[in-house]
Write an enzyme that holds these catalytic residues in place. Sequence first.
Site, mmCIF file in Angstrom:
data_model
loop_
_atom_site.group_PDB
_atom_site.id
_atom_site.type_symbol
_atom_site.label_atom_id
_atom_site.label_comp_id
_atom_site.label_asym_id
_atom_site.label_seq_id
_atom_site.Cartn_x
_atom_site.Cartn_y
_atom_site.Cartn_z
ATOM 1 N N SER A 22 -53.148 -40.004 -29.651
ATOM 2 C CA SER A 22 -53.681 -41.349 -29.387
ATOM 3 C C SER A 22 -52.577 -42.317 -28.981
ATOM 4 O O SER A 22 -52.834 -43.485 -28.729
ATOM 5 C CB SER A 22 -54.387 -41.878 -30.637
ATOM 6 N N HIS A 155 -87.378 -70.442 -13.875
ATOM 7 C CA HIS A 155 -87.843 -69.308 -13.054
ATOM 8 C C HIS A 155 -87.223 -69.336 -11.656
ATOM 9 O O HIS A 155 -87.828 -68.863 -10.698
ATOM 10 C CB HIS A 155 -89.376 -69.293 -12.908
ATOM 11 N N SER A 276 -62.999 -60.176 3.550
ATOM 12 C CA SER A 276 -63.568 -58.855 3.805
ATOM 13 C C SER A 276 -62.644 -58.121 4.761
ATOM 14 O O SER A 276 -62.011 -58.729 5.622
ATOM 15 C CB SER A 276 -64.957 -59.034 4.431
ATOM 16 N N LYS A 282 -65.658 -63.811 6.372
ATOM 17 C CA LYS A 282 -66.157 -63.798 4.989
ATOM 18 C C LYS A 282 -65.199 -64.414 3.983
ATOM 19 O O LYS A 282 -63.990 -64.245 4.061
ATOM 20 C CB LYS A 282 -66.414 -62.350 4.556
ATOM 21 N N GLU A 289 -68.167 -62.896 -9.377
ATOM 22 C CA GLU A 289 -68.869 -61.609 -9.424
ATOM 23 C C GLU A 289 -68.268 -60.673 -10.474
ATOM 24 O O GLU A 289 -68.988 -59.956 -11.178
ATOM 25 C CB GLU A 289 -68.824 -60.946 -8.058
ATOM 26 N N TYR A 316 -62.220 -42.191 -44.763
ATOM 27 C CA TYR A 316 -61.707 -42.034 -43.391
ATOM 28 C C TYR A 316 -62.195 -40.729 -42.777
ATOM 29 O O TYR A 316 -62.199 -39.677 -43.422
ATOM 30 C CB TYR A 316 -60.163 -42.064 -43.381
HETATM 31 N N1 ARG Z 1 -54.412 -41.988 -35.101
HETATM 32 C C1 ARG Z 1 -55.225 -42.082 -36.264
HETATM 33 C C2 ARG Z 1 -56.323 -43.130 -36.046
HETATM 34 O O1 ARG Z 1 -56.238 -43.853 -35.119
HETATM 35 C C3 ARG Z 1 -54.375 -42.475 -37.406
HETATM 36 C C4 ARG Z 1 -54.928 -42.067 -38.724
HETATM 37 C C5 ARG Z 1 -54.846 -40.587 -38.864
HETATM 38 N N2 ARG Z 1 -55.221 -40.169 -40.175
HETATM 39 C C6 ARG Z 1 -55.426 -38.895 -40.450
HETATM 40 N N3 ARG Z 1 -55.765 -38.636 -41.678
HETATM 41 N N4 ARG Z 1 -55.288 -37.948 -39.576
HETATM 42 O O2 ARG Z 1 -57.274 -43.225 -36.764
#
Ligand code: ARG
Length: 475
Positions: A22, A155, A276, A282, A289, A316
Amino acid sequence: MALWGGRFSEGPSAALAALSRSVEFDWRLAPYDIEVNLTHLDSLLATGVITAGNGEVIRAGLKALQVEISNGTFTYNEEDEDVHSAIERGLISKIGTIGSSIRAGRSRNDLVVTDFKLYLIDHILSVANEVVKLIAQINLKSQELSKTIAPGFTHLQHAQPILFGHELAKHSQSLLRDVDRIADWLERNSKSPFGAGALAGSALQPTPEKSAEVLGFLGVLENSIDAVSDRDFVAEALFIFAMIGVHLSRIGEEFTLWSSTEFNWVRVSDAYSTGSSIMPQKKNPDVAELARGKSGRLVGNLVSLLTTLKGLPFAYNRDLQEDKEPLFDSVETLLTILPALTGMVATAEFNEMEISKGASAGHSLATEIADYLAKKGVPFATGHEVAGACVKYAESNKKELSELTAAELNSIDQNLGADLIPLLNPSGAIASRTSIMGTSEESLLDQIAHASQRANEAQAWISNAQNSFSGMMRL
Ligand code: ARG
């Protein structure tokens, strides 16, 4: 760098690593992660888990990383899973394995949600700030156009005459509600989840209230399991952002319509228009928009998160990693579109003559006749009928209601006297609507003054809140 592996006999597959990673998006949390780690260091020093000597080394390492993150000299690499592992790798490469002591007594589960909440507090305040700037420009334009008579629509058909400033000023009201929602969000969501550990609270972090205070929070959440799994604050923020998006889209739609050749009510300045590639003549109102178009993703991001959260069990779950991209996208979308829309409004030139032209067209004064009769005690249904008869008469004689003579009116119904004539013009109709929310000039000016006062008050609390959460540096 992975923060786990002792119990595994082989490393992660490339496919798992790619799925799990991530860091490309959660790197935005890096400055907040450093702040939380510095605060956590104080807790570990207080409980004696880290010695004073090691504490100084770790603090210096974190501070050095903080600078390198802000100037871009330290960043994530190919192997880092997320922002937390990248920062721990950075710390260890600076000060050796002692750097990993900072991981004691906290979990990524409470760390990530704390980082994320701090990011959101910081950025929701930036969004509020931009909304207030837009309100200020709308108020200015409303004031400038507070004498311009316009046809009001329902309307998309001519309904009743109004002041054009009144039409513009309505947008300040909806945006002020958005700012109110942010204030309300902040009050409810300024509770720290830090100290929840993985889910059960932390034996090495006995006083999370202290960390909360240092981080600028107004208190701590009361249940550690809730603390690591709660994302209501994200969903609520996404709703606010979607609502702002919907409001901006309505402004966008009006400007798009008004700038068309058929309306010709507004000229959007060149700096906020595009051309355009094929049609040299244009000039397109792309800002308006895009304001309209981008509301789609803002609504989508809310739905995306709610769908992720639905049915999640216990504390979690890794699904919760999916909370980030929708939020980052909504924040960044709004922080891009709001300044552009504010600039477009500020530089727009309204064609007052053209706006006023149709104010009495479409028999939009018919309600004045019904109201006039109601004031004389005529039952409204009868008055409505008589007004309808006047419209019919005017239409078959190819006239507007304002062009009917006293004699013509009187021949339609004997209750219609010469005193109706002054009311049968847009200015009279507008001037008669003097209630607090009405379209008379004096009501409008009061309304704009109140909206400006509310915007100034909002500006003040936003700066205050920004100061109490300061210390956070942005990437
Ligand atoms: N990258 C994870 C998230 O955004 C961090 C937490 C990860 N926790 C775990 N127990 N693997 O949620």
